[in-house]
Write a protein that holds these residues in place. Structure first.
Motif: not given
Length: 659
Positions: A95-108
């Protein structure tokens, strides 16, 4: 095709059947290697085997596989992963890794939905992204966002995006960005400096590049100018210059810049000159700090914890070791006012505040009563400053009584804990980093009794670092046999005595060096129980007449023998000072030889002024450990002050050729 479906399809291939007999240990190690080499096909095959075998570490193999493909994953793939490994370390780490990925995607949208389930919540960049989603949802996050961003050590996308968004919205100011730039310059963090400069515009970015190599020369070329931009840049150049040339920066401040800069900026520049002077143990450091505080006036400065801590240390060392009470008390008070400061909670400052209050005010005064109360609040047999505080009060607190023995049910619960079992297996396979992370995650929320049972499990498996670190988490029930174990007694005690060393001192040092892990290896190449460097081992072996081969360093008995022989030589070189010998063992003999130059200082003041954070903490812990081990071993147990010695100053004779 989603990742889960893709992995399943790969698992149907004929190649999977050929791998079903792979040894359990080999399977995990092969999977780790496939992950490192980014071989997704091979990792998919190994993942299929791990799942079909219901392997103890199947969750890790699955984690490595999804991690390779995270950039192409969808939220549904992650939800499926979470469902497969609910409540586990890898679920939360993914989940930590995925949240970083979502942040980079700007998928708020997906970020905001997933973030509340993040249990560790220990990633500053993720927290910056989370604060940004809260800002976008209309909440006022200025206070926490500013503190989080200012505390960011290196530049990252999440905190930079948060800062730029809040700056554009008027929730952060250009003054905040200049403060961030100054703090990053003080800490010598180039990426963080560049990020802050970007927020301030292309002119600042360009000027920052110009001053990087020769900041004091930049001052002579550019001049101050009348506008605030030029004055901020001049302050930044002074700070950068002070890092390598504090005396030259001080001279420039005295001759010109103190008058041309606003008082707050001049104070900031003087504080940085003072900090570097204090790190170099220069006697003028206290004067520089006092000048900075005079210029600052009544306004509380936003200096770093490090700058304020070194103000207190400079005050302790000032005036030939007599100290400057007003400066120390001011520095400690400012530290205590720092919001969210970890340094403010350091017992060192409560101790030294109490010492200064007692020394500078008569008995019976309110200040003397405050000192007494501070000492009483600190007094403890388990820590460096706790022991010193107790000795100031004339007390010798007894060590905590042993807790009630663990019950069979408590032991069984620890043995059946899946996270602890996975962690121990990972460590056994040599995947220590992964094992330690899984272990620490598994301890979350445990009671004292559960922690004692987990620690005992690690002790019995001789995973001594997990044994000690886990037992140290208890609050009420304290098992000193877990916190201060004495493995290898049959080997260590005779070896220490043969070298003429106090066994408690040797145990205290090894506990800090390696936590009794015989295969420990540092990032600089030190090995074994006593963390001996190859060159040191070679020199010591020649000095004491031992045969030496590099492979012997990992042999437990040889490591003990060469380590104790070297420690004896170091102790002799420093006149029997356990504090200086510990510093030399950690940082090399040359450094404490330089650190002892100057006035003769109370040994505790000398230890607190060690310029290296690691070595300062190391010396305190080794000596504190030794006092406890002395009591546990049943021999003579001198007070901590006796181990420290009363004063440390320049050597009276020639030193040896210690490497």
């Amino acid at each position: 095709m989603g990742l889960v479906a893709l992995a399943a399809a790969l698992c149907l291939g004929a190649g999977v059947q050929a791998q079903t007999n792979t040894d359990s240990s080999d399977l995990v190690l092969q999977a780790r290697e496939a992950q490192r080499s980014r071989d997704a096909q091979r990792l998919s095959e190994l993942n299929a085997q791990a799942q079909s075998q219901q392997h103890l570490l199947a969750s890790w193999v699955d984690y490595w596989l999804l991690g390779l493909r995270l950039a192409e994953a969808r939220q549904s793939d992650l939800e499926a992963f979470y469902a497969r490994w609910p409540g586990s370390y890898v679920e939360d780490r993914m989940r930590n890794d995925w949240l970083l990925e979502l942040g980079k995607r700007r998928d708020w949208k997906n970020f905001a939905e997933d973030y509340p389930r993040f249990r560790m919540n220990d990633d500053r960049e993720v927290r910056c992204y989370a604060l940004l989603t809260e800002h976008l949802a209309g909440r006022d996050v200025r206070r926490e966002a500013r503190a989080t961003w200012l505390a960011q050590r290196d530049g990252d996308d999440g905190c930079q995006l948060l800062a730029s968004t809040l700056l554009e919205a008027g929730r952060l100011t250009r003054e905040d960005a200049w403060l961030k730039l100054r703090l990053a310059a003080e800490a010598n963090r180039p990426r963080a400096m560049q990020g802050a400069a970007r927020l301030l515009g292309k002119t600042v970015e360009a000027e920052l590049k110009l001053m990087q190599d020769k900041p004091l020369r930049y001052l002579n070329r550019k001049g101050a100018g009348d506008n605030l931009l030029r004055k901020e840049l001049a302050t930044l150049a002074l700070v950068r210059g002070a890092a390598s040339e504090p005396d030259a920066a001080a001279e420039l401040l005295r001759e010109r810049w103190e008058r041309q800069l606003p008082h707050e900026l001049a104070a900031w520049a003087w504080a940085q000159v003072a900090r570097v002077s204090a790190l170099r143990l220069q006697p003028e450091a206290a004067d520089h700090y006092e000048q900075a505080l005079r210029l600052q006036g009544r306004q509380r400065p936003e200096w770093s914890d490090e700058t304020l801590a070194w103000a207190a240390r400079a005050a302790l060392r000032a005036d030939e070791g007599r100290g400057r009470p007003a400066l120390l008390l001011k520095a400690v008070d400012l530290l205590e006012q720092q919001e969210g400061s970890s340094a403010a909670r350091d017992p060192a400052w409560a101790f030294w505040k109490a010492r200064m209050l007692r020394a500078s005010h008569p008995a019976g005064s309110p200040q003397a009563a405050q000192a007494q109360a501070l000492f009483q609040g600190l007094a403890s047999p388990l820590s460096f400053y706790g022991k010193l505080a107790a000795e100031e009060l004339g007390l010798r607190p007894a060590l905590p009584a042993a807790p009630a023995p663990l019950t069979a049910a408590e032991r069984a619960q620890a043995q059946a804990h899946p996270g602890l079992a996975r962690a121990l297996r990972l460590i056994e396979l040599g995947l220590r980093n992964e094992g330690v992370r899984e272990w620490n995650f598994s301890l979350r929320g445990m009671s004292d009794r559960e922690l004692l049972a987990a620690a005992q499990l690690a002790c019995e498996r001789e995973v001594w670092d997990r044994c000690i670190n886990t037992s140290e988490r208890t609050r009420q029930e304290i098992d000193l046999n877990q916190r201060f174990p004495t493995p290898f007694r049959k080997e260590l005690l005779p070896q220490a005595r043969e070298a003429g060393l106090d066994p408690a001192y040797v145990y205290g040092l090894i506990r800090q060096e390696s936590r009794f892990m015989t295969d420990a290896r540092s990032h600089v190449g030190a090995s074994g129980l006593m963390q001996v460097m190859p060159a040191t081992a070679r020199w010591t072996a020649k000095k004491v007449g031992l045969a030496y081969k590099p492979e012997l360093l990992t042999d437990r008995d040889f490591n003990l023998r060469i380590g104790t022989a070297y420690l004896r030589l170091v102790l002799d070189d420093f006149g029997g000072s356990q504090a200086m010998a510990a510093a030399a063992y950690n940082a090399g003999p040359g450094r404490p030889r330089r650190w002892r130059e100057g006035p003769r200082l109370d040994a505790a003041v000398w230890a607190e002024n060690i310029p290296f954070n690691e070595t300062r903490d190391y010396v305190k812990r080794v000596l504190s450990n030794a006092t406890i081990y002395a009591q546990l071993l049943g021999g003579d147990a001198p007070e901590l002050r006796a181990r420290l010695g009363r004063a440390i100053g320049p050597a009276s004779g020639p030193t040896s050729d210690l490497p």
